[in-house]
Design a protein around this motif. Structure first.
Motif, PDB file in Angstrom:
ATOM      1  N   PRO A   1      39.622  69.396   9.674  1.00 33.61           N
ATOM      2  CA  PRO A   1      39.729  70.450  10.691  1.00 33.61           C
ATOM      3  C   PRO A   1      39.272  69.974  12.070  1.00 33.61           C
ATOM      4  CG  PRO A   1      38.332  71.121   8.842  1.00 33.61           C
ATOM      5  CD  PRO A   1      38.666  69.698   8.621  1.00 33.61           C
ATOM      6  N   SER A   2      39.788  70.644  13.082  1.00 37.90           N
ATOM      7  CA  SER A   2      39.407  70.297  14.452  1.00 37.90           C
ATOM      8  C   SER A   2      37.904  70.510  14.650  1.00 37.90           C
ATOM      9  CB  SER A   2      40.180  71.184  15.432  1.00 37.90           C
ATOM     10  OG  SER A   2      39.488  71.208  16.659  1.00 37.90           O
TER      11      SER A   2
ATOM     12  N   MET B   1      45.519  68.720   9.052  1.00 30.39           N
ATOM     13  CA  MET B   1      44.295  69.269   9.656  1.00 30.39           C
ATOM     14  C   MET B   1      43.551  70.246   8.749  1.00 30.39           C
ATOM     15  SD  MET B   1      45.012  69.676  13.662  1.00 30.39           S
ATOM     16  CE  MET B   1      43.408  70.286  14.102  1.00 30.39           C
TER      17      MET B   1
ATOM     18  N   TYR C   1      51.262  67.535  10.696  1.00 30.70           N
ATOM     19  CA  TYR C   1      49.958  67.375  11.360  1.00 30.70           C
ATOM     20  C   TYR C   1      49.037  68.555  11.022  1.00 30.70           C
ATOM     21  CZ  TYR C   1      46.491  66.674  15.025  1.00 30.70           C
ATOM     22  OH  TYR C   1      45.317  66.501  15.702  1.00 30.70           O
ATOM     23  N   TYR C   2      49.584  69.760  11.097  1.00 28.26           N
ATOM     24  CA  TYR C   2      48.746  70.929  10.786  1.00 28.26           C
ATOM     25  C   TYR C   2      48.318  70.956   9.318  1.00 28.26           C
ATOM     26  CZ  TYR C   2      49.297  72.732  15.486  1.00 28.26           C
ATOM     27  OH  TYR C   2      49.243  72.876  16.834  1.00 28.26           O
ATOM     28  N   SER C   3      49.188  70.496   8.431  1.00 27.18           N
ATOM     29  CA  SER C   3      48.765  70.500   7.018  1.00 27.18           C
ATOM     30  C   SER C   3      47.667  69.445   6.808  1.00 27.18           C
ATOM     31  CB  SER C   3      49.954  70.290   6.082  1.00 27.18           C
ATOM     32  OG  SER C   3      50.320  68.947   6.063  1.00 27.18           O
TER      33      SER C   3
ATOM     34  N   ILE D   1      54.847  68.283  13.682  1.00 25.87           N
ATOM     35  CA  ILE D   1      53.773  69.235  13.919  1.00 25.87           C
ATOM     36  C   ILE D   1      53.309  69.904  12.623  1.00 25.87           C
ATOM     37  CG2 ILE D   1      55.172  71.283  14.557  1.00 25.87           C
ATOM     38  CD1 ILE D   1      52.330  70.161  16.710  1.00 25.87           C
ATOM     39  N   GLU D   2      54.277  70.182  11.748  1.00 26.76           N
ATOM     40  CA  GLU D   2      53.904  70.851  10.492  1.00 26.76           C
ATOM     41  C   GLU D   2      53.046  69.942   9.627  1.00 26.76           C
ATOM     42  OE1 GLU D   2      57.031  72.597   8.209  1.00 26.76           O
ATOM     43  OE2 GLU D   2      57.699  73.747   9.956  1.00 26.76           O
TER      44      GLU D   2
ATOM     45  N   GLN E   1      41.996  65.398  18.663  1.00 24.97           N
ATOM     46  CA  GLN E   1      43.308  64.762  18.888  1.00 24.97           C
ATOM     47  C   GLN E   1      43.253  63.505  19.746  1.00 24.97           C
ATOM     48  OE1 GLN E   1      46.601  67.058  20.209  1.00 24.97           O
ATOM     49  NE2 GLN E   1      46.508  68.461  18.500  1.00 24.97           N
TER      50      GLN E   1
ATOM     51  N   ASP F   1      37.410  73.576  16.872  1.00 24.77           N
ATOM     52  CA  ASP F   1      37.486  74.870  16.173  1.00 24.77           C
ATOM     53  C   ASP F   1      36.297  75.056  15.225  1.00 24.77           C
ATOM     54  OD1 ASP F   1      39.822  75.118  17.487  1.00 24.77           O
ATOM     55  OD2 ASP F   1      41.124  74.698  15.762  1.00 24.77           O
TER      56      ASP F   1
ATOM     57  N   SER G   1      45.987  61.877  16.560  1.00 24.89           N
ATOM     58  CA  SER G   1      46.969  62.944  16.751  1.00 24.89           C
ATOM     59  C   SER G   1      48.069  62.825  15.698  1.00 24.89           C
ATOM     60  CB  SER G   1      47.560  62.885  18.160  1.00 24.89           C
ATOM     61  OG  SER G   1      48.136  61.620  18.376  1.00 24.89           O
TER      62      SER G   1
ATOM     63  N   ARG H   1      48.664  62.073  11.188  1.00 22.47           N
ATOM     64  CA  ARG H   1      48.066  62.049   9.855  1.00 22.47           C
ATOM     65  C   ARG H   1      47.485  60.668   9.563  1.00 22.47           C
ATOM     66  NH1 ARG H   1      48.639  64.230   4.770  1.00 22.47           N
ATOM     67  NH2 ARG H   1      49.833  66.001   5.547  1.00 22.47           N
TER      68      ARG H   1
END
Ligand SMILES: O=P(O)(O)OC[C@H]1O[C@H](O[C@H]2O[C@H](CO)[C@@H](O)[C@H](O)[C@H]2O)[C@H](O)[C@@H](O)[C@@H]1O
Length: 392
Positions: free
Chosen positions: A104-105, A100, A96-98, A93-94, A366, A108, A354, A356
């Motif tokens: 970016p989504s 993003m 994936y967020y980095s 998850i980390e 996703q 969002d 979903s 990298r």
């Protein structure tokens, strides 16, 4: 990804001199003749393919095997309540967020995207598998949901909309079942688009025709002379892979897909080698990687990016700065379209992933569920925008 050349460049230049195609259209492609047919030379079987491979080293040493392994992450269901339908088993998850932060989504960032679209005409381009329908084990069961169909129908009501798929155009139409869209099958090598006078100048192989509803359309098939060759390769690969459990070969008219999603991993190298060996007999064809699929296609300078350009041109939306094309796709072959839109910030590419992945897209979503939400936001925004304009 071109397995025969640079990993990043899916386009190879056809070394063959100019000629006229069977349809009398200009083409940079040498007309295919049965004399060229190497079918008689291709008498593969699983066992002699293994023998000829010198221990299957081609596929291992040229990077095919690694690319085949990397072509789609393994899937697992996320816990209940999670937005994503599928994810990698090693879902980090980390990480994936980095990732993003770079992609970016699109949900969002919706307001930002709409800011770009202000006073512009939006055109929507959608991939099918993995974008409108979730990835499933059986390609014949990759159905889109009724709610997705309803959403895409509303999108087409407000924006010119096209589906650009690796599948045969008829197959993708049978799955989508919407007459209000334009369709490009075989990775853009089989396009039905609107009629436009300018097209025939720039694309002499475009032909005016009428569809089943009697509507005037343009038919563009830049690789039509490859049809017999592709059919031959399809039959060869059906024969050579028949003993590999789980292997599936699909004929997509201008390309052939060899699926290994349901094949034991120890046999992937054999699948790769069989495709590789077949291609040796067809130097005018090339191969690309999709999600647990190897695709054999004509080696012409044409791809999903070119298909986007062609459709924009036929819609009269090319060379204009009041147009915002949006392309949503999940696969390596969609990168050609993302690149075209990235050039001079022409439009907005959205990668569905979903995990990298390096991409030329600007934003990410996703999974198909998020694609649907994004498309619904777009429709609602447009409705509201039109209402507001009506008031003024
Ligand atoms: O360009 P697309 O519309 O994304 O088509 C690309 C390929 O999609 C299909 O295969 C993929 O989806 C299947 C169903 O979910 C899955 O089983 C397979 O592993 C994926 O690769 C289609 O069957 C291929 O022929 C297309 O080239």
């Amino acid at each position: 990804m071109d397995l025969n050349s640079s990993l990043d460049s899916p386009v190879i230049n056809d070394p063959v001199p100019s000629n006229k195609s069977r349809l009398g259209m200009n083409s940079n492609l040498r007309a295919y003749s049965q004399q060229d047919s190497p079918l008689s030379q291709v008498k593969y079987s699983l066992s002699n393919s293994r023998k000829s491979m010198g221990g299957l080293d081609d596929v291992r040493s040229n990077g095919w095997l690694d690319a085949m392994k990397a072509s789609s992450p393994p899937r697992k269901k996320l816990p209940k309540g999670s937005n994503a339908q599928v994810a990698s088993i090693d879902y980090d998850i980390e990480d994936y967020y980095s990732w993003m932060l770079q992609y970016p989504s699109a949900l969002d960032s919706f307001d930002k995207i709409i800011e770009l679209a202000e006073d512009k005409k939006i055109a929507i381009f959608l991939d099918y598998d993995g974008t409108l329908s979730p990835i499933v084990d059986d390609p014949d069961c990759a159905f889109m949901s009724e709610s997705m169909r309803k959403t895409v129908r509303s999108v087409a009501k407000y924006f010119p909309t096209a589906i650009i798929s690796g599948r045969n155009r008829d197959k993708v139409f049978d799955l989508v079942k919407l007459t209000e869209l334009y369709y490009a099958g075989s990775h853009g090598m089989d396009i039905i688009g609107p009629v436009s006078e300018n097209l025939s100048k720039n694309h002499p192989n475009s032909v005016k025709s009428t569809d089943e509803q009697g509507k005037e359309i343009t038919l563009f098939q830049p690789a039509s002379e490859f049809l017999p060759m592709i059919d031959e390769v399809f039959r060869t690969l059906i024969e050579t892979t028949k003993d590999i459990e789980g292997a599936k070969v699909e004929n997509h008219k201008f390309c052939v897909s060899v699926h290994y999603r349901n094949v034991e991993e120890s046999n992937w190298i054999t699948i790769g080698q069989l495709v590789h060996d077949t291609l040796k007999n067809y130097p005018r064809l090339r191969s690309t990687h999709g999600r647990k699929v190897l695709e054999v296609r004509p080696g012409i300078d044409w791809n999903k990016g070119k298909a986007v350009e062609f459709l924009l041109e036929s819609l009269g939306l090319t060379d204009r700065n009041d147009v915002l094309p949006i392309y949503i796709g999940d696969d390596k072959t969609d990168e050609d379209a993302f690149k075209v839109l990235r050039e001079n910030n022409r439009g907005c590419g959205i990668l569905v992933s979903s995990v990298r992945k390096e991409s030329s897209a600007f934003y990410s979503l996703q999974d198909p569920n998020e694609v649907m939400k994004f498309l619904q936001l777009l429709v609602n925004w447009k409705r509201q925008h039109e209402k507001n304009q009506g008031k003024n």
